[in-house]
Enzyme design. Sequence first.
Site, PDB file in Angstrom:
ATOM      1  N   SER A 169       3.871   3.263  -3.017  1.00  0.00           N
ATOM      2  CA  SER A 169       5.254   2.767  -3.073  1.00  0.00           C
ATOM      3  C   SER A 169       5.452   1.354  -2.531  1.00  0.00           C
ATOM      4  O   SER A 169       6.562   0.819  -2.616  1.00  0.00           O
ATOM      5  CB  SER A 169       6.175   3.728  -2.313  1.00  0.00           C
ATOM      6  OG  SER A 169       6.384   4.899  -3.076  1.00  0.00           O
ATOM      7  N   SER A 216      12.622   5.305  -0.384  1.00  0.00           N
ATOM      8  CA  SER A 216      11.535   5.092  -1.344  1.00  0.00           C
ATOM      9  C   SER A 216      11.763   5.874  -2.633  1.00  0.00           C
ATOM     10  O   SER A 216      10.867   6.560  -3.143  1.00  0.00           O
ATOM     11  CB  SER A 216      10.180   5.482  -0.729  1.00  0.00           C
ATOM     12  OG  SER A 216       9.112   4.887  -1.431  1.00  0.00           O
ATOM     13  N   LYS A 273       7.165  -1.133  -4.734  1.00  0.00           N
ATOM     14  CA  LYS A 273       8.612  -1.351  -4.804  1.00  0.00           C
ATOM     15  C   LYS A 273       9.047  -2.689  -4.227  1.00  0.00           C
ATOM     16  O   LYS A 273      10.161  -3.159  -4.488  1.00  0.00           O
ATOM     17  CB  LYS A 273       9.336  -0.193  -4.126  1.00  0.00           C
ATOM     18  CG  LYS A 273       9.187   1.110  -4.917  1.00  0.00           C
ATOM     19  CD  LYS A 273       9.502   2.346  -4.115  1.00  0.00           C
ATOM     20  CE  LYS A 273       9.221   3.587  -4.970  1.00  0.00           C
ATOM     21  NZ  LYS A 273       9.107   4.825  -4.194  1.00  0.00           N
TER      22      LYS A 273
END
Length: 321
Positions: free
Chosen positions: A99, A156, A102
């Site tokens: 993640s 997230s 991102k």
Amino acid sequence: MKKKALVISGILSVTVLLSGCSGLRKLDNPYVYSERTALYETGSEEDKSSTFAQDLCVVPDDVVSQDSKVTAEAVAIFDVSNGTVLFAKNPFERMYPASITKTMTALVALKYGNLSDEITVTKNAVITEPGASLCGIKPGDKLTLEQLLYGLMLPSGNDAGEAIAEHIAGGTQSFSKMMNEEALRIGATGTHFMNPHGLNNEDHYTTAYDLYLIFHEALKYPEFRKIIGTDRYTTTYQDKAGSPVNVTWKDTNRYLTGERKMPEGLTALGGKTGTTQAAGSCLIMGSSDSSKHEYISVVLKASTHATLYDNMTNLLNKIAE
């Protein structure tokens, strides 16, 4: 501390890649410090001006890379204010970012979108993969881009990433292309994205150094700094029936939430965690010292969440060494 290293404008800019800067394509490894130094010394003034700048760090050949307390597979810490690399272990190794992806999603969204844009979530944002992190949005919900960015970066939310990708580019494939173009523009030549959230794909990868480049670029946006520096965000949006939905999203960075203590004299600016089975436990974050000097630190593929933060603390301790 290491003497100030040569610094570059994003390892290779898109302009340089397309123009075929003299000698550039002959580099066996575009990250090798000595090869870049040689290229700079032998290149024309035009090549130098297009390839090098004064606000980025290059990992020197003699950077410290051994420490028994740093056990993650790839780590690095960059002194942003002085342009030096304090420590680096496998900084150019190809890794899965989970993640931390991102960060690039947010960067592209901030560059090409407007925080006030109203977005209606579609069924394409529904993610059913087991273990996927979500912010809980549903088809028909209406949120602003700003709200979705908080849903992306704090809890997230993979679903927020899909909604953002659809809004900005019409879908994951087109948005991933924008992510890859942005990566090349800032010199992250060891990176390739396949989606906006970081769910595992063998063709979705980056390096610790490239993540530094991406995070460094994102920090240029005050909105990004505000979002990643928020430990808890409460907001209200509308569902498909027009009814209010009240949510509170908590950041996953334990330094920011106070679950882990920062080393004395340092303040967490914020960052992004990432965890998948393939990527292990990962974290990139910004921090500052009492003199307001800023640092970017990266830990990739720690074995557990606990060792992730142990690694990061040991990395941050090097600021005072």
